[in-house]
Write a protein that holds these residues in place. Structure first.
Motif: not given
Length: 336
Positions: A76-82
């Motif tokens: 449900t995050a707005d930003l995905i840091v992979f």
């Protein structure tokens, strides 16, 4: 030079360098800043087991490709840091086309993914139109878009067995995993000739010599490894499978034939046990295989990509729509 000029210069060289080359103030508590920014931006940090220990420790979720895909699909995050390699960020973007997905270093690629060039693979598929195409998740978005079902090492056997027996199969791009699956399932699959340079770097002669020095140690291996190495392994499995095995197995010592980053999680899960990295052909200081692409990501780059929300992963909309279907099929089959 004022800060915005520094940022503009770094952004202009992003493609060339692969990451934002912006100085970090001396004494900055990078961990505290990452934690602050993560909360402020409603960001989630996903990390693969092959990342360095400090990145694994700060991530919201650490896992293998299947687990990371499942997390990306449900976040449900707005930003995905992979914190992983490029194809992993692409997979997260395919699953979340409306979300921003960033990666610490755009040049964190994958030798296995690069072994399947889209035009060559398209011709290969067109030459065998009656085949069901199963592709290992270690491939580009373009290859995924040409696939019928995606798999990971954790669910590959289940995915292969889901295909009706009267349907011929193309398996790509990893030939070693494909050969392992042929033995496990009895399916006579047509294989693409790709491989992971890390998992083909293990030296069987050095491994056997190491085992003589540690005769009670169990050899555990990832199925991307070559067949002669898998033949001597006591356990073969995905990264998550290997971690669960050493955690629950009664032995106290293991020789581990996969990327060395996994040792960090193994030591956390079973601190009383000993883990020895399998030796590679190359003579290096640790005598083990490390993925140079995975090692491009650092805590400093992680902080910068979270702060500036760059470099960003982009996937062509038409490719995204096509690639989403085989990934969703994999996730659905994995539930059953």
């Amino acid at each position: 030079m004022v800060l915005n000029e520094i940022e503009a210069k770094a952004a202009s060289k992003l493609i060339q360098k692969g990451y934002l080359d912006i100085p970090i103030p001396s004494g900055l508590d990078v961990v505290a800043e990452i934690n602050r920014l993560r909360k402020e931006k409603n960001a989630v940090i996903l990390a693969h087991y092959y990342q360095t220990g400090d990145i694994q420790d700060i991530a919201d979720y650490v896992g293998d490709s299947l687990g990371l895909s499942q997390q990306a699909a449900s976040t449900t995050a707005d930003l995905i840091v992979f914190a992983g390699v490029h194809f992993m960020g692409e997979t997260a973007k395919i699953l979340n086309p409306s979300k921003k997905v960033v990666i610490p270093d755009l040049k964190a690629g994958c030798s296995l993914a690069e072994s399947a060039e889209p035009n060559a693979f398209r011709a290969f598929r067109e030459a065998h139109p009656d085949h069901v195409v199963i592709t290992y998740i270690n491939c580009s978005a373009e290859i995924k878009a040409m696939s019928d079902i995606i798999c990971t090492s954790a669910n590959a056997e289940k995915i292969v067995n889901s295909v009706p027996l009267d349907k011929p199969i193309i398996f790509a791009p990893d030939k070693n995993l494909g050969r392992y699956l042929i033995k496990k399932t009895g399916r006579d699959m047509l294989l693409w000739e790709g491989a992971c340079i890390v998992h083909e770097a293990f030296a069987i002669d050095k491994l056997l010599e190491l085992h003589k020095q540690h005769p009670t140690a169990k050899i555990i291996a990832h199925p991307e490894s070559e067949d002669h190495l898998l033949k001597v392994a006591h356990y073969i499995g995905s990264t998550t499978g290997m971690i669960n095995f050493v955690k629950n197995d009664s032995s106290q010592e293991y020789i581990v034939a996969t990327e060395a980053g996994i040792l960090h999680q193994m030591l956390k899960e079973a601190p009383q046990k000993s883990f020895i990295p399998a030796p590679s052909h190359e003579d290096n200081t640790c005598a083990c295989s490390e993925c140079a692409f995975m090692r491009l990501n650092t805590m400093q780059k992680l902080y910068l990509c979270l702060r500036y929300e760059s470099p960003e992963i982009h996937v062509d909309e038409a490719i995204q729509r096509k690639a989403l279907l085989p990934i969703q099929r994999m996730l659905e089959i994995s539930k059953s």
